[in-house]
Design an enzyme around this catalytic site. Structure first.
Site, mmCIF file in Angstrom:
data_model
loop_
_atom_site.group_PDB
_atom_site.id
_atom_site.type_symbol
_atom_site.label_atom_id
_atom_site.label_comp_id
_atom_site.label_asym_id
_atom_site.label_seq_id
_atom_site.Cartn_x
_atom_site.Cartn_y
_atom_site.Cartn_z
ATOM 1 N N SER A 90 0.819 -1.218 0.000
ATOM 2 C CA SER A 90 0.000 0.000 0.000
ATOM 3 C C SER A 90 0.853 1.269 0.000
ATOM 4 O O SER A 90 2.010 1.258 0.422
ATOM 5 C CB SER A 90 -0.907 0.019 1.228
ATOM 6 O OG SER A 90 -1.665 -1.158 1.297
HETATM 7 N N1 SAH Z 1 -0.606 -5.062 4.062
HETATM 8 C C1 SAH Z 1 0.172 -5.377 2.880
HETATM 9 C C2 SAH Z 1 -0.523 -5.027 1.592
HETATM 10 C C3 SAH Z 1 -1.727 -5.817 1.417
HETATM 11 S S1 SAH Z 1 -2.226 -6.232 -0.231
HETATM 12 C C4 SAH Z 1 1.531 -4.711 2.903
HETATM 13 O O1 SAH Z 1 1.829 -3.965 3.842
HETATM 14 O O2 SAH Z 1 2.332 -4.994 2.013
HETATM 15 C C5 SAH Z 1 -3.548 -7.281 0.268
HETATM 16 C C6 SAH Z 1 -3.108 -8.664 0.679
HETATM 17 O O3 SAH Z 1 -4.249 -9.324 1.214
HETATM 18 C C7 SAH Z 1 -2.643 -9.502 -0.501
HETATM 19 O O4 SAH Z 1 -1.367 -10.009 -0.267
HETATM 20 C C8 SAH Z 1 -3.693 -10.617 -0.576
HETATM 21 O O5 SAH Z 1 -3.179 -11.866 -0.998
HETATM 22 C C9 SAH Z 1 -4.173 -10.676 0.864
HETATM 23 N N2 SAH Z 1 -5.497 -11.284 1.046
HETATM 24 C C10 SAH Z 1 -6.583 -11.207 0.241
HETATM 25 N N3 SAH Z 1 -7.615 -11.896 0.749
HETATM 26 C C11 SAH Z 1 -7.176 -12.419 1.928
HETATM 27 C C12 SAH Z 1 -7.784 -13.252 2.919
HETATM 28 N N4 SAH Z 1 -9.034 -13.686 2.803
HETATM 29 N N5 SAH Z 1 -7.031 -13.602 3.998
HETATM 30 C C13 SAH Z 1 -5.752 -13.184 4.137
HETATM 31 N N6 SAH Z 1 -5.130 -12.425 3.216
HETATM 32 C C14 SAH Z 1 -5.821 -12.031 2.127
#
Ligand code: SAH
Length: 204
Positions: free
Chosen positions: A52
């Site tokens: 992000s």
């Molecule tokens: N917080 C992260 C960015 C998040 S991008 C950072 O600091 O880099 C969103 C992430 O959520 C992705 O890696 C995606 O695979 C994950 N995601 C999506 N659905 C999810 C779920 N149901 N449970 C856990 N992770 C999930």
């Protein structure tokens, strides 16, 4: 980054600013984007996911109103950057990532950087992490059209949940929910955002 992108906007919490000063963001991006690591944008990581924008990481962290002794759950580890920021502020961080190779990579990096107060696992964050509940705050860092009931259950009364709520396929709003004594959630709108979708159970 901290002065121009955060302080000149509305990030004024000293612990949050300090955390973003400390965490080496360039280690959380892929080599081809390293020169943009401190720019004002989200960046691609692997598996079609993103790290992000620094401002949004700071805004979500600030909105959670964290205290040092807090225990925080993050859904969507991604690169591990947000988890590291949280770990600079609170005693205990738990983070869940649905894509196993991403979870492994982030876990390895966070360990290498010496974060001993982060526990990470791979799985669907929909179910939360019951063994370590209740949490003082929960951050969901992927857009969801629904608030998973197990996450509401695992949040302490008075605790905050910060997430991008998918109003439709076009529009998402960053919102803060506060759990009230009667179990209901107070909702506050923060700003419009764009996140990758939360997958798994929430889409069934
Ligand atoms: N917080 C992260 C960015 C998040 S991008 C950072 O600091 O880099 C969103 C992430 O959520 C992705 O890696 C995606 O695979 C994950 N995601 C999506 N659905 C999810 C779920 N149901 N449970 C856990 N992770 C999930």
């Amino acid at each position: 980054m901290v002065e121009n992108q955060l302080m000149l906007r509305d990030i004024n919490n000293a612990e949050v600013l300090n955390a973003l000063l400390k965490v080496p963001r360039h280690l959380f991006v892929t080599p081809e984007y390293q020169h943009l690591a401190y720019s004002d944008s989200a960046l691609p990581i692997t598996h079609n996911q993103t790290i992000s924008q620094p401002y949004i990481v700071a805004l979500m962290t600030q909105s959670a109103e964290l205290e040092k002794n807090h225990r925080v759950l993050e859904i969507g580890t991604g690169s591990g950057y947000q988890a590291a920021v949280l770990a600079e502020i609170v005693d205990e961080v738990y983070t869940i990532e649905i894509i196993e190779p991403l979870s492994k990579k982030a876990t390895h990096l966070l360990k290498k950087l010496g974060y001993k107060n982060i526990s990470a696992k791979s799985g669907d964050g929909y179910q939360g992490w019951k063994e370590h509940a209740p949490f003082d705050a929960i951050l969901i860092t992927a857009a969801t059209p629904e608030i998973p009931a197990p996450l509401i259950e695992q949040l302490k009364v008075g605790g905050k949940m910060v997430l991008p709520f998918a109003e439709s396929s076009f529009s998402q709003n960053l919102i803060v929910l506060t759990k009230k004594k009667n179990g209901k959630m107070d909702k506050k709108f923060i700003t419009g955002v764009r996140f990758v979708p939360m997958t798994g159970e929430v889409r069934k």
